[in-house]
Design a protein around this motif. Structure first.
Motif, mmCIF file in Angstrom:
data_model
loop_
_atom_site.group_PDB
_atom_site.id
_atom_site.type_symbol
_atom_site.label_atom_id
_atom_site.label_comp_id
_atom_site.label_asym_id
_atom_site.label_seq_id
_atom_site.Cartn_x
_atom_site.Cartn_y
_atom_site.Cartn_z
ATOM 1 N N UNK A 238 0.982 -1.152 0.395
ATOM 2 C CA UNK A 238 -0.340 -0.207 0.054
ATOM 3 C C UNK A 238 0.433 1.741 -0.179
ATOM 4 N N UNK A 239 0.661 2.312 -0.927
ATOM 5 C CA UNK A 239 1.146 3.603 -1.630
ATOM 6 C C UNK A 239 0.280 4.664 -1.490
ATOM 7 N N UNK A 240 0.844 5.612 -0.746
ATOM 8 C CA UNK A 240 0.070 6.797 -1.005
ATOM 9 C C UNK A 240 -0.289 7.131 -3.049
ATOM 10 N N UNK A 244 2.393 8.766 -10.230
ATOM 11 C CA UNK A 244 3.352 7.599 -10.133
ATOM 12 C C UNK A 244 2.316 6.393 -9.548
ATOM 13 N N UNK A 245 1.552 5.769 -8.823
ATOM 14 C CA UNK A 245 1.547 5.310 -8.378
ATOM 15 C C UNK A 245 -0.148 4.595 -9.417
ATOM 16 N N UNK A 246 -0.694 5.669 -9.630
ATOM 17 C CA UNK A 246 -1.627 5.632 -10.610
ATOM 18 C C UNK A 246 -1.263 5.156 -12.433
ATOM 19 N N UNK A 247 0.291 5.529 -12.369
ATOM 20 C CA UNK A 247 1.314 4.942 -13.556
ATOM 21 C C UNK A 247 1.649 3.317 -13.519
ATOM 22 N N UNK A 264 9.194 1.487 -12.783
ATOM 23 C CA UNK A 264 8.073 1.436 -11.577
ATOM 24 C C UNK A 264 8.294 1.947 -10.225
ATOM 25 N N UNK A 265 8.767 -0.085 -9.667
ATOM 26 C CA UNK A 265 8.658 0.414 -8.455
ATOM 27 C C UNK A 265 9.684 -0.232 -7.369
ATOM 28 N N UNK A 281 7.732 11.071 -10.149
ATOM 29 C CA UNK A 281 9.020 10.599 -10.747
ATOM 30 C C UNK A 281 9.116 9.074 -9.188
ATOM 31 N N UNK A 282 7.555 9.223 -8.389
ATOM 32 C CA UNK A 282 8.436 8.109 -7.737
ATOM 33 C C UNK A 282 7.285 8.308 -6.494
ATOM 34 N N UNK A 283 7.108 7.417 -5.706
ATOM 35 C CA UNK A 283 6.156 6.959 -5.249
ATOM 36 C C UNK A 283 6.553 6.865 -3.250
ATOM 37 N N UNK A 284 5.502 6.058 -1.968
ATOM 38 C CA UNK A 284 5.721 6.384 -0.647
ATOM 39 C C UNK A 284 4.987 5.508 -0.113
ATOM 40 N N UNK A 285 5.389 4.232 0.583
ATOM 41 C CA UNK A 285 4.173 3.331 1.131
ATOM 42 C C UNK A 285 3.731 4.431 2.240
#
Ligand code: FMN
Length: 322
Positions: A238-240, A244-247, A264-265, A281-285
């Motif tokens: 689970x990430x915010x 980026x998470x949409x992609x 991406x991950x 350009x990135x994601x955070x849990x």
């Protein structure tokens, strides 16, 4: 007010509150702050480049607190070898080791007879029973509300915790969706003897490696502001939610292969957001508990506030008696 449970006795802490392993965020500053505030702080071993850096970080925690602390091993991720990193925890005789993300047997075996307390983070009843049979001193169980990697069964904390409590005899720590004194007391009512929090500790002053953008996003997010990615790879996490998470979710729908997703991950994409705040350009849990986060207190302020809230609930339940 006293909070004695088998977990506080096992760990030698004042409050039954564990700061979860937090990849690329849980270093000495955060760990020492949590331990100094009466909980159990942790550093995340596999975020460090190698054994020398881990040894240095452990010594840094020891210089900042005389309280117990833990070292977390998220194994199984990318098949990275961990044995040489585990040797450091044994040589430094750290008080507690926690583990997750793979078969805990080799770690539990290596720690057996060392006196180091062994906690396993699981996401299913069968994993909790296995951890107990292999010699774990306690299990932490994370429900699907939680931030970061989750179980594949989509069971929430409210059901999973009492199921695990009924299935093992060792102390159970509830994790996933807890961010205040209400969640803490709810977990204790379910039979847990302590709690673990991940997301809530990111939005604290001492989580110095988290970018301001990440912390602000945790405050802004509602309970619906997260997404589960990597489901198709069998490793849901689970990430915010962001562009980026949409992609990532788009790619998962079209081509759910590791090859298509790997850039991406990646850990780099994770660090671009959590350290540099680059949401394009990135994601955070993060867990659904982001919906309950409204400020960035110091760790001590947070834990004292939670103890006050939990104490008030307990007094209400017990007609004023503690
Ligand atoms: C940013 C982030 C990174 C995480 N990294 C790890 C890790 O390296 N090791 C681990 O055991 N758990 C890790 N977790 C899971 C947490 O320890 C904890 O189980 C989870 O956050 C609990 O749910 P909550 O976020 O609702 O409190 C991570 C969680 C988050 C949010």
């Amino acid at each position: 007010m006293e909070w004695n449970t088998r977990l506080t006795e096992l760990l030698g802490v004042r409050y039954p509150i564990i700061q979860g392993g937090l990849a690329y965020l849980a270093y000495a500053d955060l760990a020492a702050a949590v331990s100094n505030a009466g909980g159990l702080g942790q550093i995340t071993a596999m975020s460090l480049p190698g054994p020398d850096e881990l040894r240095e970080e452990i010594r840094k925690v020891r210089a900042m607190t005389d309280q117990p602390f833990g070292v977390n091993y998220a194994i199984g991720q990318h098949g990275r070898p961990f044995e040489h990193m585990l040797d450091v925890a044994v040589e430094e005789n750290v008080p507690v080791v926690t583990m997750t993300g793979g078969n805990p047997a080799p770690i539990l075996e290596r720690l057996s007879g060392t006196g180091i307390k062994k906690l396993v983070l699981v996401a299913a009843v069968r994993q909790a029973q296995k951890a107990e049979s292999l010699g774990a001193d306690a299990v932490m169980v994370v429900g699907q509300e939680g931030g970061g990697h989750l179980g594949r069964d989509d069971v929430g904390t409210m059901v999973l915790v009492p199921r695990v409590v009924d299935s093992v005899t060792i102390p159970v720590v509830a994790s996933g969706g807890i961010g205040d004194g209400r969640g803490w007391m709810a977990a204790m009512a379910l039979g847990a003897e302590g709690i673990e929090m991940g997301t809530r500790f990111i939005a604290t002053k001492e989580c110095v490696h988290a970018s301001e953008i990440y912390k602000d996003a945790l405050i802004a997010a509602h309970e619906t502001g997260t997404a589960v990615i990597k489901r198709g790879l069998g490793t849901p996490a689970r990430a915010l939610s962001n562009s980026w998470t949409d992609k990532i979710l788009d790619i998962e729908e079209q081509t759910p292969t590791y090859e298509a997703l790997k850039d991406y991950i990646s850990g780099e994409a994770n660090r671009r957001y959590i350290h540099e705040g680059d949401g394009e350009a990135g994601y955070g849990w993060a867990g659904q508990v982001a919906g309950l986060i409204g400020d960035v207190p110091s760790v001590r302020e947070l834990i004292d506030r939670m103890a006050g809230e939990a104490g008030a609930i307990r007094s209400r339940w017990c007609g004023g008696a503690n």
